[in-house]
Design a protein around this motif. Structure first.
Motif, PDB file in Angstrom:
ATOM      1  N   LEU A   4     -13.729  80.902 -47.715  1.00 18.39           N
ATOM      2  CA  LEU A   4     -14.608  81.345 -46.635  1.00 18.39           C
ATOM      3  C   LEU A   4     -13.946  81.120 -45.288  1.00 18.39           C
ATOM      4  N   LYS A   5     -14.209  82.024 -44.350  1.00 17.62           N
ATOM      5  CA  LYS A   5     -13.636  81.871 -43.017  1.00 17.62           C
ATOM      6  C   LYS A   5     -14.386  80.765 -42.281  1.00 17.62           C
ATOM      7  N   ARG A   6     -13.617  79.809 -41.734  1.00 19.19           N
ATOM      8  CA  ARG A   6     -14.232  78.699 -41.001  1.00 19.19           C
ATOM      9  C   ARG A   6     -13.818  78.775 -39.538  1.00 19.19           C
ATOM     10  N   SER A   7     -14.581  78.077 -38.676  1.00 17.08           N
ATOM     11  CA  SER A   7     -14.251  78.147 -37.250  1.00 17.08           C
ATOM     12  C   SER A   7     -13.912  76.762 -36.707  1.00 17.08           C
ATOM     13  N   PHE A   8     -12.806  76.717 -35.948  1.00 16.18           N
ATOM     14  CA  PHE A   8     -12.278  75.433 -35.472  1.00 16.18           C
ATOM     15  C   PHE A   8     -12.018  75.449 -33.969  1.00 16.18           C
ATOM     16  N   SER A  19       0.814  72.714 -34.574  1.00 19.09           N
ATOM     17  CA  SER A  19       1.055  72.967 -35.987  1.00 19.09           C
ATOM     18  C   SER A  19      -0.267  73.205 -36.738  1.00 19.09           C
ATOM     19  N   ILE A  20      -1.276  72.418 -36.438  1.00 16.36           N
ATOM     20  CA  ILE A  20      -2.594  72.606 -37.063  1.00 16.36           C
ATOM     21  C   ILE A  20      -3.156  73.974 -36.676  1.00 16.36           C
ATOM     22  N   THR A  21      -3.046  74.290 -35.386  1.00 20.75           N
ATOM     23  CA  THR A  21      -3.570  75.564 -34.876  1.00 20.75           C
ATOM     24  C   THR A  21      -2.932  76.742 -35.597  1.00 20.75           C
ATOM     25  N   LYS A  22      -1.599  76.724 -35.674  1.00 25.56           N
ATOM     26  CA  LYS A  22      -0.887  77.842 -36.292  1.00 25.56           C
ATOM     27  C   LYS A  22      -1.241  77.963 -37.775  1.00 25.56           C
ATOM     28  N   THR A  23      -1.350  76.828 -38.450  1.00 30.24           N
ATOM     29  CA  THR A  23      -1.641  76.864 -39.886  1.00 30.24           C
ATOM     30  C   THR A  23      -3.047  77.404 -40.150  1.00 30.24           C
ATOM     31  N   LEU A  24      -4.038  76.887 -39.423  1.00 25.55           N
ATOM     32  CA  LEU A  24      -5.417  77.354 -39.647  1.00 25.55           C
ATOM     33  C   LEU A  24      -5.532  78.843 -39.346  1.00 25.55           C
ATOM     34  N   SER A  25      -4.869  79.243 -38.265  1.00 27.46           N
ATOM     35  CA  SER A  25      -4.915  80.638 -37.852  1.00 27.46           C
ATOM     36  C   SER A  25      -4.247  81.544 -38.886  1.00 27.46           C
ATOM     37  N   SER A  26      -3.081  81.117 -39.361  1.00 26.60           N
ATOM     38  CA  SER A  26      -2.351  81.955 -40.320  1.00 26.60           C
ATOM     39  C   SER A  26      -3.106  82.067 -41.641  1.00 26.60           C
ATOM     40  N   LEU A  27      -3.996  81.121 -41.897  1.00 25.83           N
ATOM     41  CA  LEU A  27      -4.796  81.193 -43.129  1.00 25.83           C
ATOM     42  C   LEU A  27      -6.078  82.001 -42.912  1.00 25.83           C
ATOM     43  N   GLY A  28      -6.190  82.593 -41.727  1.00 22.88           N
ATOM     44  CA  GLY A  28      -7.293  83.528 -41.478  1.00 22.88           C
ATOM     45  C   GLY A  28      -8.541  82.938 -40.856  1.00 22.88           C
ATOM     46  N   HIS A  29      -8.465  81.681 -40.428  1.00 22.56           N
ATOM     47  CA  HIS A  29      -9.654  81.053 -39.843  1.00 22.56           C
ATOM     48  C   HIS A  29      -9.731  81.307 -38.342  1.00 22.56           C
ATOM     49  N   GLU A  30     -10.953  81.196 -37.824  1.00 26.16           N
ATOM     50  CA  GLU A  30     -11.162  81.381 -36.393  1.00 26.16           C
ATOM     51  C   GLU A  30     -10.759  80.087 -35.672  1.00 26.16           C
ATOM     52  N   VAL A  31      -9.908  80.208 -34.645  1.00 24.26           N
ATOM     53  CA  VAL A  31      -9.476  79.010 -33.918  1.00 24.26           C
ATOM     54  C   VAL A  31      -9.550  79.242 -32.410  1.00 24.26           C
ATOM     55  N   MET A  32     -10.234  78.321 -31.720  1.00 21.68           N
ATOM     56  CA  MET A  32     -10.151  78.288 -30.265  1.00 21.68           C
ATOM     57  C   MET A  32      -9.242  77.111 -29.917  1.00 21.68           C
ATOM     58  N   ALA A  33      -8.158  77.383 -29.180  1.00 18.45           N
ATOM     59  CA  ALA A  33      -7.175  76.342 -28.865  1.00 18.45           C
ATOM     60  C   ALA A  33      -7.212  76.033 -27.376  1.00 18.45           C
ATOM     61  N   ILE A  34      -7.285  74.743 -27.064  1.00 21.38           N
ATOM     62  CA  ILE A  34      -7.392  74.315 -25.667  1.00 21.38           C
ATOM     63  C   ILE A  34      -6.329  73.267 -25.344  1.00 21.38           C
TER      64      ILE A  34
END
Ligand code: ATP
Length: 143
Positions: A4-8, A19-34
């Motif tokens: 399931l798509k999760r949001s982070f 590294s966390i941002t890129k990995t979560l994103s590449s796995l298709g999850h929604e990521v807001m990075a600040i």
């Protein structure tokens, strides 16, 4: 089975947060990075749902950005322990389902535990333990 798509929300884009941002994103999850540093934000801007230059300790800005619509948060602020604690406290008050925080040392970790961080990680220390085990078992590290 498709995950399931999760949001982070990821706050702090040093080596660990990036590294966390890129990995979560590449796995298709929604990521807001600040990050408060614009250069760090630009590095991930093309990969994530939203990348914003902001101070994680500024509750008003976080509310304006609508971060509370996201489910899980990762606080990857390193050296500035005070900013890490304050950011965690603000996100906790906002009601995130899960908050993962990078700790610099054991005192930092104890405070994070007391204010309700759900998962506390010490990347260098944790990785050292994994590598030692993998050296002893002769296996490669599995992710
Ligand atoms: P790493 O080992 O992950 O590279 P580090 O432990 O050396 O990181 P720092 O470089 O101090 O940690 O912090 C990680 C990131 O957090 C940096 O990109 C920094 O700009 C960002 N950061 C620090 N304070 C704040 C803050 N108040 N709001 C947003 N970002 C912040």
């Amino acid at each position: 089975m498709k995950q399931l798509k999760r949001s982070f929300l990821v706050i702090g884009l040093g080596r660990f947060g990036e590294s966390i941002t890129k990995t979560l994103s590449s796995l298709g999850h929604e990521v807001m990075a600040i990050d408060k540093d614009e250069g760090k934000v630009n590095k991930v801007a093309d990969l994530v749902t939203q990348a914003v230059q902001a101070d994680g300790t500024d509750e008003g800005v976080l509310r304006e950005l609508g971060v509370s619509n996201l489910d899980e948060a990762i606080v990857a602020i390193g050296d500035d322990i005070q900013a890490s604690i304050l950011t965690t406290l603000i996100l906790k008050d906002m009601g995130f389902n899960r908050i993962v925080v990078k700790a610099k040392n054991d005192y930092h970790s104890k405070v994070l535990e007391k204010i309700g961080a759900d998962m506390i990680v010490h990347p260098e220390k944790d990785m050292g333990v994994r590598v030692a085990h993998s050296i002893l078992s002769g296996n490669i590290i599995d992710f």
